[in-house]
Design a protein around this motif. Structure first.
Motif, PDB file in Angstrom:
ATOM      1  N   GLU A  48       0.876  -1.158   0.324  1.00 53.65           N
ATOM      2  CA  GLU A  48      -0.133   0.064  -0.027  1.00 53.65           C
ATOM      3  C   GLU A  48       1.035   1.163   0.063  1.00 53.65           C
ATOM      4  O   GLU A  48       0.566   2.229  -0.634  1.00 53.65           O
ATOM      5  CB  GLU A  48      -0.848   0.086   1.198  1.00 53.65           C
ATOM      6  N   GLU A  99      -6.209  14.448  -0.827  1.00 51.49           N
ATOM      7  CA  GLU A  99      -5.745  12.991  -0.706  1.00 51.49           C
ATOM      8  C   GLU A  99      -5.203  12.519  -2.012  1.00 51.49           C
ATOM      9  O   GLU A  99      -4.711  11.476  -2.256  1.00 51.49           O
ATOM     10  CB  GLU A  99      -6.405  12.495   0.164  1.00 51.49           C
ATOM     11  N   ASP A 100      -5.867  13.257  -3.264  1.00 50.11           N
ATOM     12  CA  ASP A 100      -5.495  12.699  -4.703  1.00 50.11           C
ATOM     13  C   ASP A 100      -4.088  12.977  -5.093  1.00 50.11           C
ATOM     14  O   ASP A 100      -3.360  12.711  -5.932  1.00 50.11           O
ATOM     15  CB  ASP A 100      -6.366  13.336  -5.423  1.00 50.11           C
ATOM     16  N   ASP A 160      -7.696   8.264  -9.287  1.00 49.19           N
ATOM     17  CA  ASP A 160      -8.152   9.244  -8.291  1.00 49.19           C
ATOM     18  C   ASP A 160      -8.771  10.585  -8.759  1.00 49.19           C
ATOM     19  O   ASP A 160      -9.512  11.377  -8.045  1.00 49.19           O
ATOM     20  CB  ASP A 160      -6.834   9.745  -7.466  1.00 49.19           C
ATOM     21  N   ARG A 177      -2.778   9.791  -9.437  1.00 47.13           N
ATOM     22  CA  ARG A 177      -2.988   8.529  -9.857  1.00 47.13           C
ATOM     23  C   ARG A 177      -4.051   8.714 -10.887  1.00 47.13           C
ATOM     24  O   ARG A 177      -5.133   9.404 -10.533  1.00 47.13           O
ATOM     25  CB  ARG A 177      -3.285   7.486  -8.699  1.00 47.13           C
ATOM     26  N   HIS A 195       0.059  13.619  -4.575  1.00 44.77           N
ATOM     27  CA  HIS A 195       1.420  12.905  -3.770  1.00 44.77           C
ATOM     28  C   HIS A 195       2.476  13.765  -4.217  1.00 44.77           C
ATOM     29  O   HIS A 195       2.491  13.826  -5.479  1.00 44.77           O
ATOM     30  CB  HIS A 195       1.306  11.335  -4.166  1.00 44.77           C
ATOM     31  N   TYR A 251       2.476   1.857  -3.324  1.00 41.93           N
ATOM     32  CA  TYR A 251       1.592   2.414  -4.400  1.00 41.93           C
ATOM     33  C   TYR A 251       1.170   3.951  -3.971  1.00 41.93           C
ATOM     34  O   TYR A 251       1.157   4.696  -4.758  1.00 41.93           O
ATOM     35  CB  TYR A 251       0.295   1.355  -4.324  1.00 41.93           C
ATOM     36  N   ASN A 252       0.921   3.952  -2.716  1.00 48.40           N
ATOM     37  CA  ASN A 252       0.420   5.425  -2.314  1.00 48.40           C
ATOM     38  C   ASN A 252       1.445   6.461  -2.092  1.00 48.40           C
ATOM     39  O   ASN A 252       1.082   7.492  -2.180  1.00 48.40           O
ATOM     40  CB  ASN A 252      -0.513   5.288  -0.986  1.00 48.40           C
ATOM     41  N   GLU A 253       2.534   6.278  -1.857  1.00 50.34           N
ATOM     42  CA  GLU A 253       3.401   6.920  -1.449  1.00 50.34           C
ATOM     43  C   GLU A 253       4.803   6.770  -2.254  1.00 50.34           C
ATOM     44  O   GLU A 253       5.826   6.511  -1.404  1.00 50.34           O
ATOM     45  CB  GLU A 253       3.753   7.010   0.217  1.00 50.34           C
TER      46      GLU A 253
END
Lengths: 373, 273
Positions: free
Chosen positions: A221, A337-338, A280, A277, A340, A224-226
């Motif tokens: 996770e 939050e979309d 998102d 992403r 990064h 992928y997210n960070e």
């Protein structure tokens, strides 16, 4: 937390003056499913072969349970390997292959038979004992290769792209199977793959590698997210990567507009890479959007549409179930939050622009595939 | 159309086989089963063969020993070549082939010069004050000649098989706990079996029917079946008996290779060691 089992210290590897591994520092915990992920030539297979004992690093140390095993030959390591394309012995049948390690260890015949039949059950090949290797399908050979390694009850199992030669359907089944076996037997798995989806769905920890260096280590996770840099962001999933400036904590500016974000800890006005992403992003009517652009291409992908939108000459990939016709003007909103934010790296500017988008883009990352030796 | 073409292409060879192999074979069969003086059908020639059984036996024995010596000498060479870098492999391969470019007769005669009672080796020994050895005319000299002449036929098929053994199988064996010796005995050797069998066949078959080597290097007590056959056709003037001997020798070779092939396919059947 489970204890550390293997540690790689400052590993470097050179072949003919070419640097394949460049200062790898990594540790593996007991019972962990760890994946080395990267494109071909990134050094992942080399790392695995060093752990297996088939290569001696140019410099650096391999520690197993705290002891340096650089000079321990493969046959004395408590490690077994599932080789790329299996490497099953053609002169032995299924039983002979699986029992090979146990025969070498000179276990009593009865125990060998017992353990082979147990492991055949684990991999779902009961009754295949006396089949010839060349009479098996790819998936069955794969299971024999896994059984041949597991039957020795190693502390660590190394898997070198074990599913690369299987078709998609079988690969998915085997992914679940491998995860199940790993959990059932409580063995450390070190898995090498170039397939990011495989890595994300199976691993406890993913190590992303490129150019002989570790780019990022983390839970699936987090990776992928960070993502840490543009390479990771691009290699793991799809990403739109934009040039931006971090004005202050939680405020990033790109496309001439300031957005709120969740990132902090950058210098004031530091240039950064901004990742968004494709999945998102939501469409809104143009007048409500933070940005407006024109749809230039729409591809139906089954689960979603891949829509390319031109924002002031920079093309974004947007994945949505919300169909938009080609040529339409659309607006998008970006929530904090979309967005990064990543520091600039040597990879900045190399990825994340879909101007040269074609429907084949995701196959391009697949084709380099399994020829890495 | 396509069928006709391939028939056309294979035509010359088929014709060649017919004229120079099958017809002569028929002639051999005819002679073997006819009486030398009357030319009528008889089993007599084959009955007379029992006289030559000891010779046949020693031919088979000499050839087998030679084949085994070739294997023992040839395997390490083939293994060594197969594990060199590709360019070195080519050079070494050429070197193994090189003696085959010279006449077989010449190679054997060279050994005569070396082994003779006053040949080079004995002259050298005398020079050192060692009395002459009896080298020529011994079974050892015959076997030496066979080994020397047929060694390349052992090395080449072995090399061809060993070079194809997948290195990952060797790594897999190491991975599963094999010491280097065990890797060899449990993986490399079984996988070399086809090469070993074809090497033995390639040495055994020409060795068992040779006559020149034993004539030049052997003595009176090392006569081989090839010599006997030659003599029947030439000095003894009994081609019918010679033909019968040839026929039996041929059958024997067929049986031997048959047994070996059988042994080979059994080996592949997957016996757990």
């Amino acid at each position: 937390m489970s204890k550390e089992l293997i540690r790689l210290q400052d590993l470097t590897m050179e072949f003919d003056g070419e640097r394949i591994l460049d200062g790898i520092n990594l540790y593996f915990n007991d019972h962990e499913f760890l994946t080395l992920l990267g494109p071909s030539g990134c050094g992942k297979t080399t790392t695995l072969r060093i752990i297996g004992g088939f290569l001696t690093p140019t410099s650096g140390r391999v520690l197993f349970d705290g002891k340096c095993i650089n000079d321990v030959p493969p046959y004395q390591r408590q490690i077994n390997t599932v080789f790329q394309r299996y490497a099953l012995f053609p002169h032995l049948d299924v039983f002979g292959n699986i029992a090979f390690g146990l025969n070498v260890a000179k276990l009593p015949k009865a125990e060998i038979a017992q353990r082979v039949s147990e492991i055949l059950e684990v991999v779902g090949l009961q009754g295949f004992e006396h089949r010839r290797i060349d009479s098996l399908s790819g998936g069955q050979q794969q299971r024999v290769a896994i059984a041949r390694a597991l039957v020795n009850r190693p502390k660590v199992l190394l898997l070198d792209e074990p599913l690369a030669a299987l078709d998609l359907r079988l690969r998915k089944d085997m992914q679940n199977e491998l995860k199940r076996i790993q959990q059932a037997m409580g063995i450390t798995f070190i898995y090498v793959t170039h397939d990011q989806e495989e890595a994300l769905s199976m691993s406890d920890t993913v190590v992303v590698m490129d150019k002989g260096r570790i780019q990022q280590i983390g839970k699936p996770e987090d990776i992928y997210n960070e993502p840490k840099n543009a390479f990771v962001a691009d290699f793991i999933g799809e990403s739109n990567i934009l040039d931006g400036v971090m004005l202050e904590d939680y405020k990033v500016k790109f496309f001439g507009r300031t957005f709120k974000c969740l990132d902090a800890g950058f210098a004031p006005n530091e240039p950064v890479d901004v990742v968004i992403r494709p999945e998102d992003i939501d469409f809104v009517p143009p007048e409500e959007g933070h940005l407006t652009g024109t749809v230039t291409s729409v591809t139906f992908k089954g689960l979603n549409y891949d829509i390319i939108v031109d924002f002031k000459g920079f093309k974004w990939l947007i994945q949505t179930t919300d169909h938009q016709p080609e040529g339409a003007t659309v607006g998008i909103r970006l929530n904090p939050e979309d967005i990064h934010v990543m520091r600039k790296s040597e990879y900045s500017g190399m990825f994340g622009d879909y101007s040269s988008y074609s429907a084949e883009y995701d196959e391009l990352t697949e084709d380099a595939a399994d020829e890495e030796e | 159309m396509k069928k006709n073409k391939s028939l056309l292409l294979s035509g010359p060879y088929v014709l060649w086989m017919l004229v120079f192999t099958l017809i002569p074979l028929g002639v051999v069969g005819y002679y073997a089963l006819t009486d030398p003086s009357t030319g009528v059908f008889t089993w007599g020639n084959l009955r007379d063969l029992s006289l030559f059984l000891p010779t046949l036996g020693s031919s088979v024995w000499y050839s087998l020993v030679s084949a085994l010596i070739c294997l023992v000498l040839g395997y390490p060479v083939a293994y060594y070549i197969a594990h060199r870098p590709p360019v070195t492999q080519k050079i070494l391969y050429m070197l193994v082939m090189l003696p085959m470019c010279m006449s077989f007769l010449l190679r054997t005669l060279a050994w005569v010069g070396l082994l003779e009672s006053n040949g080079i080796i004995n002259q050298f020994l005398n020079l050192l004050g060692i009395p002459s050895l009896e080298l020529i005319g011994t079974p050892g000299a015959v076997i030496l000649g066979m080994v020397y002449n047929y060694l390349p036929y052992m090395v080449l098929p072995l090399y061809a098989i060993i070079v194809k053994i997948d290195n990952r199988l060797i790594e897999a064996a190491e991975d599963l706990g094999c010491t280097p010796v065990q890797v060899f005995s449990k993986v490399v050797l079984p996988l070399s079996m086809p090469g070993i069998l074809s090497g033995i066949t390639m040495v055994f078959v020409p060795a068992v029917s040779t006559f020149y080597i034993s004539q030049k290097l052997g003595g009176t007590d090392t006569m081989l079946i090839g010599d006997v056959i030659e003599r029947q056709f030439k000095s003894a003037g009994n081609p019918n008996l010679g033909a019968a001997l040839s026929l039996v020798l041929m059958l024997l070779v067929f049986i031997c290779t048959g047994i070996m092939n059988r042994f080979g396919s059994d080996e592949e059947g997957g016996v757990v060691v």
